[in-house]
Design a protein around this motif. Sequence first.
Motif, PDB file in Angstrom:
ATOM      1  N   PRO A 173     -11.387  33.451 -43.624  1.00  9.94           N
ATOM      2  CA  PRO A 173     -11.327  32.303 -42.688  1.00  9.94           C
ATOM      3  C   PRO A 173     -12.793  31.643 -42.463  1.00  9.94           C
ATOM      4  N   GLN A 174     -13.874  32.445 -43.004  1.00  4.55           N
ATOM      5  CA  GLN A 174     -15.192  31.831 -42.888  1.00  4.55           C
ATOM      6  C   GLN A 174     -15.477  31.162 -44.201  1.00  4.55           C
ATOM      7  N   ALA A 175     -14.776  30.966 -45.064  1.00  3.46           N
ATOM      8  CA  ALA A 175     -15.085  30.165 -46.456  1.00  3.46           C
ATOM      9  C   ALA A 175     -14.829  28.866 -46.361  1.00  3.46           C
ATOM     10  N   ARG A 176     -15.397  28.097 -47.226  1.00  3.39           N
ATOM     11  CA  ARG A 176     -15.239  26.739 -47.505  1.00  3.39           C
ATOM     12  C   ARG A 176     -14.777  26.648 -48.854  1.00  3.39           C
ATOM     13  N   LEU A 177     -13.689  25.645 -49.078  1.00  5.02           N
ATOM     14  CA  LEU A 177     -12.986  25.505 -50.268  1.00  5.02           C
ATOM     15  C   LEU A 177     -13.544  24.223 -50.880  1.00  5.02           C
ATOM     16  N   VAL A 178     -13.811  24.185 -52.090  1.00  2.35           N
ATOM     17  CA  VAL A 178     -13.908  22.946 -53.095  1.00  2.35           C
ATOM     18  C   VAL A 178     -12.736  22.955 -53.998  1.00  2.35           C
ATOM     19  N   ALA A 179     -11.910  22.286 -54.040  1.00  7.99           N
ATOM     20  CA  ALA A 179     -10.782  22.161 -55.253  1.00  7.99           C
ATOM     21  C   ALA A 179     -10.860  20.795 -55.859  1.00  7.99           C
ATOM     22  N   VAL A 180     -10.616  21.359 -57.132  1.00  2.00           N
ATOM     23  CA  VAL A 180     -10.565  19.892 -58.116  1.00  2.00           C
ATOM     24  C   VAL A 180      -9.183  19.942 -58.887  1.00  2.00           C
ATOM     25  N   ASP A 181      -8.694  18.610 -59.300  1.00  6.27           N
ATOM     26  CA  ASP A 181      -7.446  18.588 -60.069  1.00  6.27           C
ATOM     27  C   ASP A 181      -7.673  17.128 -60.825  1.00  6.27           C
ATOM     28  N   ARG A 182      -7.288  17.112 -61.921  1.00 11.44           N
ATOM     29  CA  ARG A 182      -7.383  15.877 -62.886  1.00 11.44           C
ATOM     30  C   ARG A 182      -5.897  14.962 -62.299  1.00 11.44           C
ATOM     31  N   ASP A 183      -5.088  15.513 -61.772  1.00 17.99           N
ATOM     32  CA  ASP A 183      -3.826  14.915 -61.594  1.00 17.99           C
ATOM     33  C   ASP A 183      -3.770  14.354 -60.099  1.00 17.99           C
ATOM     34  N   PRO A 184      -3.836  12.994 -60.013  1.00 20.50           N
ATOM     35  CA  PRO A 184      -3.892  12.287 -58.605  1.00 20.50           C
ATOM     36  C   PRO A 184      -2.600  12.900 -58.006  1.00 20.50           C
ATOM     37  N   GLN A 185      -1.248  13.069 -58.553  1.00 19.79           N
ATOM     38  CA  GLN A 185      -0.210  13.241 -57.644  1.00 19.79           C
ATOM     39  C   GLN A 185      -0.181  14.844 -56.943  1.00 19.79           C
ATOM     40  N   ALA A 186      -0.768  15.548 -57.811  1.00 18.66           N
ATOM     41  CA  ALA A 186      -1.240  17.119 -57.557  1.00 18.66           C
ATOM     42  C   ALA A 186      -2.130  16.912 -56.263  1.00 18.66           C
ATOM     43  N   LEU A 187      -3.124  15.897 -56.196  1.00 17.25           N
ATOM     44  CA  LEU A 187      -3.975  15.784 -55.092  1.00 17.25           C
ATOM     45  C   LEU A 187      -3.608  15.370 -53.934  1.00 17.25           C
ATOM     46  N   ARG A 188      -2.427  14.508 -54.093  1.00 19.20           N
ATOM     47  CA  ARG A 188      -1.889  13.923 -52.848  1.00 19.20           C
ATOM     48  C   ARG A 188      -1.097  15.204 -52.212  1.00 19.20           C
ATOM     49  N   LEU A 189      -0.428  15.849 -53.033  1.00 19.65           N
ATOM     50  CA  LEU A 189       0.687  16.865 -52.229  1.00 19.65           C
ATOM     51  C   LEU A 189      -0.281  18.023 -52.003  1.00 19.65           C
TER      52      LEU A 189
END
Length: 325
Positions: free
Chosen positions: A55-71
């Motif tokens: 709970p103290q962590a910050r997440l940076v997440a990447v994906d090349r798929d725009p549909q995955a990012l939206r979901l």
Amino acid sequence: MSTGHQAPEAKHVPVMLQRCLDVLAPALADRPGAVVVDATLGLGGHSEALLRTFPQARLVAVDRDPQALRLAAERLAPFGERATLVHAVYDEIPRVLADLGIPEVHGVLFDLGVSSMQLDEADRGFAYAQDAPLDMRMDQTTGMSAAEVLNTYSHGDLARILKVYGEERFAGKIASVILREREREPFSTSARLVELVRNAIPAATRRTGGNPAKRTFQALRIEVNGELAVLERAVPGALDVLAVGGRIAVLSYHSLEDRLVKQFLAAGAAVTAPPGLPVVLEEHQPRFKLLTRGAETATEQEIAENRRATPARLRAAERIRLTEK
């Protein structure tokens, strides 16, 4: 086939989830301001678990798929500003972090291969079990589709990718069939390709090892998305941004990926001094410590619950020393 209305988490089971959390925990638990990178966001199953568990962590997440990012954005919305989602390929992680003003991170997770969503959405063309347009691009806004590869590559290039990326014994024969058949009619959907591959492979071979088209589809997917070339840049890039004490976990799904990951982690964990020196200087000491003995695999119970965990191979390492600049 997906209805388009089903909640993403309802059909998405992250592979080796608890083991990945356990591997990353010493770097992320009880560390205010820790940053963890999910290099392959997908539907966000691993990311959600990382945010809940640490709970103290910050997440940076990447994906090349725009549909995955939206979901995934819908799924991770409850975590607010703790989650930053970026449309990028995972070899761009150093640039993404620089743009965000983040000099180093404490955890990195790669879950390579095709996401559950891409396999489940029939019109993406990843799955050989259903007829669909031969696309296979993880980012459908850019690049060449699988159909274009089949319809334009030379015999030599087709045979090469089938042999190298698909580890297909009958690569030359399949390439010949593809060239002959595309003259008759260009390739557009997967069912025709599945049937041609099946007929090109000797009957005795067809009886073992599952669907004979599996290797061809793997090869096309890797070629279309440049997966191995991206991975060759991505793992060193991720290792470079790890803080001392930071940890990386990588899930691979075929031997080509696993071999590359093994090479990079082993190189980081090796002494670089010439042999025979009585004292190994600090700059030649290992920069990383391996956390897995070889590659770990999913448990029988997990495989029974989630067949996509069957080929998974997990390797992990911890940074123990900064690299000399």
